[in-house]
Write a protein that holds these residues in place. Structure first.
Motif, PDB file in Angstrom:
ATOM      1  N   ARG A  33      -3.583  16.577   4.116  1.00 21.27           N
ATOM      2  CA  ARG A  33      -4.304  15.637   3.249  1.00 21.27           C
ATOM      3  C   ARG A  33      -3.574  14.302   3.301  1.00 21.27           C
ATOM      4  O   ARG A  33      -2.357  14.238   3.102  1.00 21.27           O
ATOM      5  CB  ARG A  33      -4.386  16.137   1.815  1.00 21.27           C
ATOM      6  N   ILE A  34      -4.317  13.244   3.583  1.00 22.46           N
ATOM      7  CA  ILE A  34      -3.769  11.888   3.612  1.00 22.46           C
ATOM      8  C   ILE A  34      -4.436  11.114   2.483  1.00 22.46           C
ATOM      9  O   ILE A  34      -5.657  10.941   2.479  1.00 22.46           O
ATOM     10  CB  ILE A  34      -4.027  11.198   4.958  1.00 22.46           C
ATOM     11  N   GLN A  35      -3.628  10.646   1.546  1.00 22.43           N
ATOM     12  CA  GLN A  35      -4.122   9.871   0.414  1.00 22.43           C
ATOM     13  C   GLN A  35      -3.688   8.425   0.592  1.00 22.43           C
ATOM     14  O   GLN A  35      -2.527   8.159   0.896  1.00 22.43           O
ATOM     15  CB  GLN A  35      -3.559  10.410  -0.900  1.00 22.43           C
ATOM     16  N   VAL A  36      -4.615   7.505   0.402  1.00 22.66           N
ATOM     17  CA  VAL A  36      -4.349   6.079   0.561  1.00 22.66           C
ATOM     18  C   VAL A  36      -4.590   5.374  -0.767  1.00 22.66           C
ATOM     19  O   VAL A  36      -5.603   5.606  -1.427  1.00 22.66           O
ATOM     20  CB  VAL A  36      -5.281   5.461   1.633  1.00 22.66           C
ATOM     21  N   ASP A  37      -3.657   4.515  -1.142  1.00 20.42           N
ATOM     22  CA  ASP A  37      -3.814   3.593  -2.270  1.00 20.42           C
ATOM     23  C   ASP A  37      -3.407   2.229  -1.734  1.00 20.42           C
ATOM     24  O   ASP A  37      -2.230   2.007  -1.433  1.00 20.42           O
ATOM     25  CB  ASP A  37      -2.929   4.015  -3.441  1.00 20.42           C
ATOM     26  N   SER A  38      -4.375   1.343  -1.551  1.00 20.82           N
ATOM     27  CA  SER A  38      -4.120   0.081  -0.864  1.00 20.82           C
ATOM     28  C   SER A  38      -4.835  -1.071  -1.545  1.00 20.82           C
ATOM     29  O   SER A  38      -5.912  -0.876  -2.133  1.00 20.82           O
ATOM     30  CB  SER A  38      -4.626   0.199   0.581  1.00 20.82           C
ATOM     31  N   PRO A  39      -4.265  -2.277  -1.444  1.00 24.78           N
ATOM     32  CA  PRO A  39      -5.028  -3.438  -1.894  1.00 24.78           C
ATOM     33  C   PRO A  39      -6.339  -3.510  -1.124  1.00 24.78           C
ATOM     34  O   PRO A  39      -6.407  -3.089   0.043  1.00 24.78           O
ATOM     35  CB  PRO A  39      -4.143  -4.629  -1.537  1.00 24.78           C
ATOM     36  N   TYR A  40      -7.362  -4.027  -1.761  1.00 25.79           N
ATOM     37  CA  TYR A  40      -8.645  -4.247  -1.104  1.00 25.79           C
ATOM     38  C   TYR A  40      -8.830  -5.748  -0.956  1.00 25.79           C
ATOM     39  O   TYR A  40      -8.905  -6.467  -1.943  1.00 25.79           O
ATOM     40  CB  TYR A  40      -9.783  -3.620  -1.910  1.00 25.79           C
ATOM     41  N   PHE A  41      -8.895  -6.210   0.285  1.00 21.88           N
ATOM     42  CA  PHE A  41      -8.973  -7.636   0.561  1.00 21.88           C
ATOM     43  C   PHE A  41     -10.402  -8.115   0.791  1.00 21.88           C
ATOM     44  O   PHE A  41     -10.627  -9.288   1.046  1.00 21.88           O
ATOM     45  CB  PHE A  41      -8.083  -7.976   1.755  1.00 21.88           C
ATOM     46  N   ALA A  42     -11.373  -7.204   0.703  1.00 22.29           N
ATOM     47  CA  ALA A  42     -12.806  -7.528   0.799  1.00 22.29           C
ATOM     48  C   ALA A  42     -13.217  -8.100   2.154  1.00 22.29           C
ATOM     49  O   ALA A  42     -14.145  -8.897   2.240  1.00 22.29           O
ATOM     50  CB  ALA A  42     -13.233  -8.455  -0.343  1.00 22.29           C
ATOM     51  N   ASP A  43     -12.541  -7.665   3.214  1.00 23.66           N
ATOM     52  CA  ASP A  43     -12.983  -8.050   4.558  1.00 23.66           C
ATOM     53  C   ASP A  43     -14.314  -7.354   4.835  1.00 23.66           C
ATOM     54  O   ASP A  43     -14.565  -6.252   4.328  1.00 23.66           O
ATOM     55  CB  ASP A  43     -11.977  -7.583   5.609  1.00 23.66           C
ATOM     56  N   PRO A  44     -15.161  -7.948   5.670  1.00 15.17           N
ATOM     57  CA  PRO A  44     -16.416  -7.272   6.015  1.00 15.17           C
ATOM     58  C   PRO A  44     -16.135  -5.942   6.709  1.00 15.17           C
ATOM     59  O   PRO A  44     -15.232  -5.851   7.541  1.00 15.17           O
ATOM     60  CB  PRO A  44     -17.099  -8.245   6.981  1.00 15.17           C
ATOM     61  N   GLY A  45     -16.914  -4.939   6.361  1.00 14.29           N
ATOM     62  CA  GLY A  45     -16.770  -3.633   6.997  1.00 14.29           C
ATOM     63  C   GLY A  45     -17.558  -3.563   8.289  1.00 14.29           C
ATOM     64  O   GLY A  45     -18.338  -4.462   8.615  1.00 14.29           O
ATOM     65  N   PRO A  46     -17.372  -2.484   9.041  1.00 13.74           N
ATOM     66  CA  PRO A  46     -18.167  -2.277  10.257  1.00 13.74           C
ATOM     67  C   PRO A  46     -19.650  -2.216   9.918  1.00 13.74           C
ATOM     68  O   PRO A  46     -20.033  -1.805   8.817  1.00 13.74           O
ATOM     69  CB  PRO A  46     -17.673  -0.925  10.780  1.00 13.74           C
ATOM     70  N   THR A  47     -20.493  -2.598  10.872  1.00 16.56           N
ATOM     71  CA  THR A  47     -21.930  -2.621  10.617  1.00 16.56           C
ATOM     72  C   THR A  47     -22.598  -1.267  10.815  1.00 16.56           C
ATOM     73  O   THR A  47     -23.698  -1.054  10.330  1.00 16.56           O
ATOM     74  CB  THR A  47     -22.622  -3.657  11.521  1.00 16.56           C
ATOM     75  N   GLY A  48     -21.953  -0.349  11.502  1.00 17.08           N
ATOM     76  CA  GLY A  48     -22.542   0.958  11.782  1.00 17.08           C
ATOM     77  C   GLY A  48     -22.433   1.904  10.608  1.00 17.08           C
ATOM     78  O   GLY A  48     -21.839   1.591   9.572  1.00 17.08           O
ATOM     79  N   PRO A  49     -23.000   3.103  10.761  1.00 20.27           N
ATOM     80  CA  PRO A  49     -22.946   4.103   9.686  1.00 20.27           C
ATOM     81  C   PRO A  49     -21.515   4.580   9.439  1.00 20.27           C
ATOM     82  O   PRO A  49     -20.664   4.507  10.325  1.00 20.27           O
ATOM     83  CB  PRO A  49     -23.824   5.243  10.216  1.00 20.27           C
TER      84      PRO A  49
ATOM     85  N   ALA B 108       0.857  -1.190   0.000  1.00 21.37           N
ATOM     86  CA  ALA B 108       0.000   0.000   0.000  1.00 21.37           C
ATOM     87  C   ALA B 108       0.889   1.235   0.000  1.00 21.37           C
ATOM     88  O   ALA B 108       2.096   1.151   0.233  1.00 21.37           O
ATOM     89  CB  ALA B 108      -0.902  -0.001   1.230  1.00 21.37           C
ATOM     90  N   ARG B 109       0.270   2.382  -0.255  1.00 23.27           N
ATOM     91  CA  ARG B 109       1.010   3.642  -0.261  1.00 23.27           C
ATOM     92  C   ARG B 109       0.149   4.713   0.393  1.00 23.27           C
ATOM     93  O   ARG B 109      -1.048   4.826   0.123  1.00 23.27           O
ATOM     94  CB  ARG B 109       1.338   4.040  -1.698  1.00 23.27           C
ATOM     95  N   VAL B 110       0.797   5.500   1.247  1.00 22.97           N
ATOM     96  CA  VAL B 110       0.155   6.637   1.896  1.00 22.97           C
ATOM     97  C   VAL B 110       0.946   7.879   1.504  1.00 22.97           C
ATOM     98  O   VAL B 110       2.174   7.888   1.582  1.00 22.97           O
ATOM     99  CB  VAL B 110       0.155   6.471   3.433  1.00 22.97           C
ATOM    100  N   VAL B 111       0.243   8.912   1.062  1.00 26.30           N
ATOM    101  CA  VAL B 111       0.878  10.176   0.705  1.00 26.30           C
ATOM    102  C   VAL B 111       0.331  11.252   1.638  1.00 26.30           C
ATOM    103  O   VAL B 111      -0.888  11.404   1.775  1.00 26.30           O
ATOM    104  CB  VAL B 111       0.617  10.552  -0.772  1.00 26.30           C
ATOM    105  N   LEU B 112       1.245  11.980   2.275  1.00 22.03           N
ATOM    106  CA  LEU B 112       0.889  13.093   3.159  1.00 22.03           C
ATOM    107  C   LEU B 112       1.191  14.392   2.428  1.00 22.03           C
ATOM    108  O   LEU B 112       2.306  14.576   1.946  1.00 22.03           O
ATOM    109  CB  LEU B 112       1.707  13.023   4.448  1.00 22.03           C
ATOM    110  N   VAL B 113       0.195  15.269   2.355  1.00 18.94           N
ATOM    111  CA  VAL B 113       0.352  16.521   1.619  1.00 18.94           C
ATOM    112  C   VAL B 113      -0.027  17.689   2.523  1.00 18.94           C
ATOM    113  O   VAL B 113      -1.134  17.724   3.077  1.00 18.94           O
ATOM    114  CB  VAL B 113      -0.529  16.540   0.344  1.00 18.94           C
ATOM    115  N   ARG B 114       0.905  18.639   2.642  1.00 17.59           N
ATOM    116  CA  ARG B 114       0.648  19.856   3.419  1.00 17.59           C
ATOM    117  C   ARG B 114      -0.257  20.777   2.594  1.00 17.59           C
ATOM    118  O   ARG B 114       0.064  21.133   1.471  1.00 17.59           O
ATOM    119  CB  ARG B 114       1.963  20.566   3.722  1.00 17.59           C
ATOM    120  N   GLU B 115      -1.400  21.146   3.173  1.00 20.70           N
ATOM    121  CA  GLU B 115      -2.303  22.115   2.559  1.00 20.70           C
ATOM    122  C   GLU B 115      -2.601  23.186   3.612  1.00 20.70           C
ATOM    123  O   GLU B 115      -2.394  22.938   4.804  1.00 20.70           O
ATOM    124  CB  GLU B 115      -3.572  21.421   2.056  1.00 20.70           C
TER     125      GLU B 115
END
Length: 179
Positions: free
Chosen positions: A33-49, A21-28
């Motif tokens: 700003r935190i940008q994430v580019d990561s594999p998606y492993f399709a784990d179940p997400g949280p049940t809440g909103p 995965a890659r995380v990019v931190l950008v000063r604004e």
């Protein structure tokens, strides 16, 4: 701008390219700003909103920790399902403020015959959430369930004996350089 490659397991062993995965931190002006580019492993997400979600680390997530020279730090957890958790800590694992609101968007590109699935996220974290004199950072990714649970890191974060992932080992962080 600073790029953090999450290319190792928590012990420091290299990951297969498809698991990185890659995380990019950008000063604004108003936020980090935190940008994430990561594999998606399709784990179940949280049940809440979507939005601030307690115990998000129990799900598939990418985390960024930003600390000062002492033990004051911010933990930002971002899920592919648009849930997030932002914690301010003073002292290892001592939460001062929790469930801090941020602007966070994420989308998932599903797995296909030609490529692994990926998730992309963009978070905007107000500067006043971060330690005033932030000097170090680390990034992590967690996925899987039960015996298949996996912990990945930018900089190794093994606990005592290296058998347990400990993302709160502030000594494993690298210098923060946003430019």
């Amino acid at each position: 701008m600073m790029t953090l490659a999450i290319a190792h397991d928590f012990r420091g062993m290299p990951l297969p390219a498809a698991d990185c995965a890659r995380v990019v931190l950008v000063r604004e002006p108003a936020h980090l700003r935190i940008q994430v580019d990561s594999p998606y492993f399709a784990d179940p997400g949280p049940t809440g909103p979507v939005g601030p979600t307690d115990r998000l680390w129990e799900h598939e997530v990418v985390e960024v920790f930003i600390a000062d020279a002492a033990e004051h730090y911010l933990e930002v957890e971002l899920s592919p399902h648009r849930h997030h958790l932002v914690l301010e800590l003073s002292g290892v694992r001592h939460i001062v403020r929790g469930r801090l609101p941020i602007d966070y968007q994420a989308n998932i590109t599903p797995r296909s015959a030609e490529s692994v699935g990926r998730f992309h996220g963009v978070a905007r974290v107000p500067w006043d959430y971060l330690p005033r004199a932030a000097t170090r950072v680390n990034a992590y990714a967690i996925h899987g369930q039960g015996a298949q649970r996996r912990y990945h890191a930018h900089s190794a974060a093994g606990g005592l004996g290296g058998e347990v992932a400990d993302f709160h080992r502030l000594g494993s962080f690298v210098p923060l350089t946003l430019g």
